[in-house]
Motif scaffolding. Structure first.
Motif, mmCIF file in Angstrom:
data_model
loop_
_atom_site.group_PDB
_atom_site.id
_atom_site.type_symbol
_atom_site.label_atom_id
_atom_site.label_comp_id
_atom_site.label_asym_id
_atom_site.label_seq_id
_atom_site.Cartn_x
_atom_site.Cartn_y
_atom_site.Cartn_z
ATOM 1 N N ALA A 254 -50.519 -98.388 12.617
ATOM 2 C CA ALA A 254 -50.675 -98.442 14.071
ATOM 3 C C ALA A 254 -51.596 -99.586 14.483
ATOM 4 N N ARG A 255 -52.710 -99.755 13.751
ATOM 5 C CA ARG A 255 -53.635 -100.842 14.083
ATOM 6 C C ARG A 255 -53.015 -102.201 13.797
ATOM 7 N N LEU A 256 -52.239 -102.281 12.724
ATOM 8 C CA LEU A 256 -51.567 -103.539 12.418
ATOM 9 C C LEU A 256 -50.620 -103.940 13.540
ATOM 10 N N GLN A 257 -49.861 -102.988 14.060
ATOM 11 C CA GLN A 257 -48.941 -103.287 15.150
ATOM 12 C C GLN A 257 -49.696 -103.781 16.375
ATOM 13 N N ALA A 258 -50.779 -103.084 16.735
ATOM 14 C CA ALA A 258 -51.567 -103.497 17.897
ATOM 15 C C ALA A 258 -52.197 -104.868 17.674
ATOM 16 N N HIS A 259 -52.738 -105.080 16.468
ATOM 17 C CA HIS A 259 -53.334 -106.368 16.088
ATOM 18 C C HIS A 259 -52.306 -107.476 16.264
ATOM 19 N N ALA A 260 -51.118 -107.281 15.688
ATOM 20 C CA ALA A 260 -50.088 -108.316 15.729
ATOM 21 C C ALA A 260 -49.615 -108.589 17.155
ATOM 22 N N ARG A 261 -49.422 -107.533 17.958
ATOM 23 C CA ARG A 261 -48.931 -107.725 19.324
ATOM 24 C C ARG A 261 -49.934 -108.513 20.163
ATOM 25 N N MET A 262 -51.222 -108.195 20.052
ATOM 26 C CA MET A 262 -52.226 -108.925 20.823
ATOM 27 C C MET A 262 -52.341 -110.374 20.343
ATOM 28 N N LEU A 263 -52.287 -110.576 19.043
ATOM 29 C CA LEU A 263 -52.424 -111.928 18.508
ATOM 30 C C LEU A 263 -51.238 -112.799 18.927
ATOM 31 N N ILE A 264 -50.027 -112.266 18.848
ATOM 32 C CA ILE A 264 -48.846 -113.013 19.283
ATOM 33 C C ILE A 264 -48.926 -113.301 20.782
ATOM 34 N N ALA A 265 -49.307 -112.287 21.564
ATOM 35 C CA ALA A 265 -49.415 -112.479 23.008
ATOM 36 C C ALA A 265 -50.458 -113.543 23.339
ATOM 37 N N GLY A 266 -51.582 -113.516 22.623
ATOM 38 C CA GLY A 266 -52.617 -114.521 22.848
ATOM 39 C C GLY A 266 -52.153 -115.917 22.505
ATOM 40 N N ALA A 267 -51.493 -116.061 21.362
ATOM 41 C CA ALA A 267 -50.994 -117.376 20.960
ATOM 42 C C ALA A 267 -49.938 -117.883 21.931
ATOM 43 N N ASP A 268 -49.049 -116.996 22.396
ATOM 44 C CA ASP A 268 -48.019 -117.397 23.364
ATOM 45 C C ASP A 268 -48.658 -117.932 24.642
ATOM 46 N N ALA A 269 -49.655 -117.206 25.146
ATOM 47 C CA ALA A 269 -50.302 -117.611 26.396
ATOM 48 C C ALA A 269 -51.037 -118.938 26.244
ATOM 49 N N LEU A 270 -51.722 -119.102 25.137
ATOM 50 C CA LEU A 270 -52.467 -120.338 24.915
ATOM 51 C C LEU A 270 -51.538 -121.539 24.775
ATOM 52 N N GLU A 271 -50.482 -121.377 24.008
ATOM 53 C CA GLU A 271 -49.561 -122.497 23.805
ATOM 54 C C GLU A 271 -48.822 -122.831 25.097
ATOM 55 N N ALA A 272 -48.498 -121.808 25.904
ATOM 56 C CA ALA A 272 -47.859 -122.064 27.195
ATOM 57 C C ALA A 272 -48.778 -122.840 28.125
ATOM 58 N N ALA A 273 -50.084 -122.659 27.959
ATOM 59 C CA ALA A 273 -51.066 -123.367 28.785
ATOM 60 C C ALA A 273 -51.405 -124.750 28.233
ATOM 61 N N GLY A 274 -50.766 -125.144 27.130
ATOM 62 C CA GLY A 274 -50.973 -126.488 26.599
ATOM 63 C C GLY A 274 -51.947 -126.602 25.450
ATOM 64 N N TYR A 275 -52.494 -125.470 24.987
ATOM 65 C CA TYR A 275 -53.394 -125.501 23.838
ATOM 66 C C TYR A 275 -52.585 -125.601 22.549
ATOM 67 N N LEU A 276 -53.160 -126.231 21.545
ATOM 68 C CA LEU A 276 -52.542 -126.357 20.232
ATOM 69 C C LEU A 276 -53.298 -125.492 19.232
ATOM 70 N N HIS A 277 -52.578 -124.943 18.268
ATOM 71 C CA HIS A 277 -53.182 -124.091 17.244
ATOM 72 C C HIS A 277 -53.827 -124.983 16.186
ATOM 73 N N VAL A 278 -55.154 -124.999 16.150
ATOM 74 C CA VAL A 278 -55.860 -125.753 15.118
ATOM 75 C C VAL A 278 -55.696 -125.066 13.773
ATOM 76 N N GLY A 279 -55.890 -123.774 13.753
ATOM 77 C CA GLY A 279 -55.769 -122.994 12.522
ATOM 78 C C GLY A 279 -56.520 -121.690 12.661
ATOM 79 N N VAL A 280 -56.156 -120.719 11.835
ATOM 80 C CA VAL A 280 -56.786 -119.404 11.822
ATOM 81 C C VAL A 280 -56.737 -118.838 13.244
ATOM 82 N N ASP A 281 -57.893 -118.671 13.912
ATOM 83 C CA ASP A 281 -57.918 -118.055 15.234
ATOM 84 C C ASP A 281 -58.315 -119.032 16.331
ATOM 85 N N LEU A 282 -58.260 -120.331 16.071
ATOM 86 C CA LEU A 282 -58.777 -121.329 17.007
ATOM 87 C C LEU A 282 -57.660 -122.174 17.617
#
Length: 444
Positions: A254-282
């Protein structure tokens, strides 16, 4: 999409199942043993003797009791804590002299960082004295150095932010854990970022926590939207598991699912706003120095995180501080009393560490490629270390077979490429190449 192929969330869950926690350096501190001053001194001499000695990154650590967290409110400090800060500063200045005089003065210092919690425990004047002591023992060009710190913006006893900016700090992190549950996150974030901008800080990194107890996906997304509206230069997505959970161990389904959903949602929002994934969580803006360094193959990761100056040697001061240099990792005592006693005796404080063997070197380079670039250049590793990659890492590749099958990892000629989901979980991938780690046991 092929109906038979797993969804991005399912692929990310499969990656996260491998555990790994906040994997920072190889070999990790849990492998450290007794380490002598003679070993530490020899490592510094060896690094001085390199044909082109690496540049230096310096950092000041603090006792655990004063370190700020990113996943909850910190305990308030009292008069006794402030008094201890004076004595700690004096000993740090002495330690800088004891260690700094071992380095050749022509080695440039390209970065200085303060541990989270330093600015809530220490005054700007005390930190100014530390920076001055560095200048007496190291080759520090103050205008060409990255000075990094973490701000605690809700401390009512904190000095004005401009006092910190005037010291030259140009890499500033802001944690939002204290307002993660705010009903008005946009106003709170805007207030914090505006204060930092008005004080003179130009490069802001905002840490957005997710996975906090009771935090809904909607609350996380609202907090991140507020951050995007404030337009900081860097954004970190900080996973905050429940206090009783050990990040080295795989989470519950259950925690893995929640972890993954928030992380994907966060990455989607950041990339849509023009941010690039440096690595790990940055994530960072396209013109950020870290993104530029990554583009030019100069990105480097050490125990403190990503750096834009290529491979550097890390030198730490204070309780628990880690150094990475000259074929070794070394660490000061984790308890304040032992560290104080060593400094008071006029000794360098290093207590634990490890001399790196050839296997450590090849795995450390491999982990750099995973965490910084999301790609393992196998032919390059074979050439540098005189190995046959598939044979040398046969057991590691076997553990990762499910991720190849799922498409999160793939072979591309003489390289292994991590897809987007695997890059978001790159610490988990890296942990599988660590034979010393319990996380390298393949999940069921």
């Amino acid at each position: 999409m092929n109906p038979a192929s797993p969804s991005p969330i399912d692929r990310l869950v499969r990656c996260l199942e491998f555990g790994g926690g906040r994997y920072a350096l190889y070999p990790p501190p849990r492998t450290f043993a007794d380490f002598t001053d003679a070993q530490f001194t020899a490592a510094i001499c060896a690094s001085n003797g390199d044909p082109i000695p690496p540049q230096l990154a310096l950092h000041f650590d603090v006792p655990a009791a004063y370190r700020s967290g990113f996943c909850g409110a910190d305990a308030p400090l009292g008069p006794r804590d402030r008094a201890r800060a004076h004595a700690y500063r004096d000993r740090l200045v002495r330690e800088v002299g004891l260690v700094g005089d071992l380095f050749d003065r022509d080695r440039d210092v390209v970065g200085v960082s303060l541990a989270p919690g330093m600015t809530r425990w220490r005054s700007p004047a005390q930190v100014a004295e530390l920076l001055e002591s560095l200048g007496r023992h190291f080759h520090v060009h103050r205008h060409g150095v990255d000075l990094a710190m973490t701000l605690d913006l809700d401390d009512p006893t904190a000095p004005p932010l401009r006092a910190w900016a005037e010291l030259g700090f140009n890499r500033v992190s802001i944690s939002l854990s204290a307002i993660a549950g705010s009903e008005r996150p946009a106003a709170e974030v805007a207030r914090h970022v505006e204060r930092a901008r008005n004080a003179g800080f130009a490069n802001l990194r905002v840490e957005v926590p997710y996975g906090l107890p009771g935090q809904s996906a909607e609350a996380f997304e609202a907090l991140l939207a507020a951050v995007l509206a404030a337009e900081p230069e860097r954004v970190g997505l900080r996973h905050c598991p429940a206090p009783e959970h050990d990040e080295q161990v795989a989470e519950s389904p259950a925690r893995l699912q929640a972890h993954a959903r928030m992380l994907i949602a966060g990455a989607d929002a950041l990339e849509a706003a023009g941010y690039l994934h440096v690595g790990v969580d940055l994530f960072a803006r396209p013109n950020d120095p870290l993104v530029v360094a990554q583009r030019h193959q100069r990105l480097h990761r050490d125990a403190l995180g990503f750096g834009a100056h290529g491979a550097t040697h890390l030198v730490g001061f204070g309780v628990g501080a880690i150094s990475q240099l000259g074929g070794c990792h070394a660490q000061n005592p984790l308890d304040l009393a032992t560290w104080e006693a060593r400094i008071d005796q006029g000794k360098r404080a290093v207590q634990r560490g490890i001399d790196l063997c050839p296997d450590d070197d090849v795995r450390a380079e491999l982990l750099q490629r995973i965490l910084c670039y999301g790609r393992i250049e196998t032919r390059q590793l074979e050439h540098h270390h005189h190995i046959r990659f598939r044979e040398y890492f046969a057991d590691d590749l076997l553990r990762l077979a499910p991720l190849f099958e799922a498409g999160s990892l793939r072979w591309d000629a003489d390289a292994i490429v991590l897809d987007r989901c695997a890059r978001l979980a790159s610490r988990s991938i890296a942990s599988q190449f660590d034979p010393r780690s319990a996380a390298s046991d393949c999940p069921g």
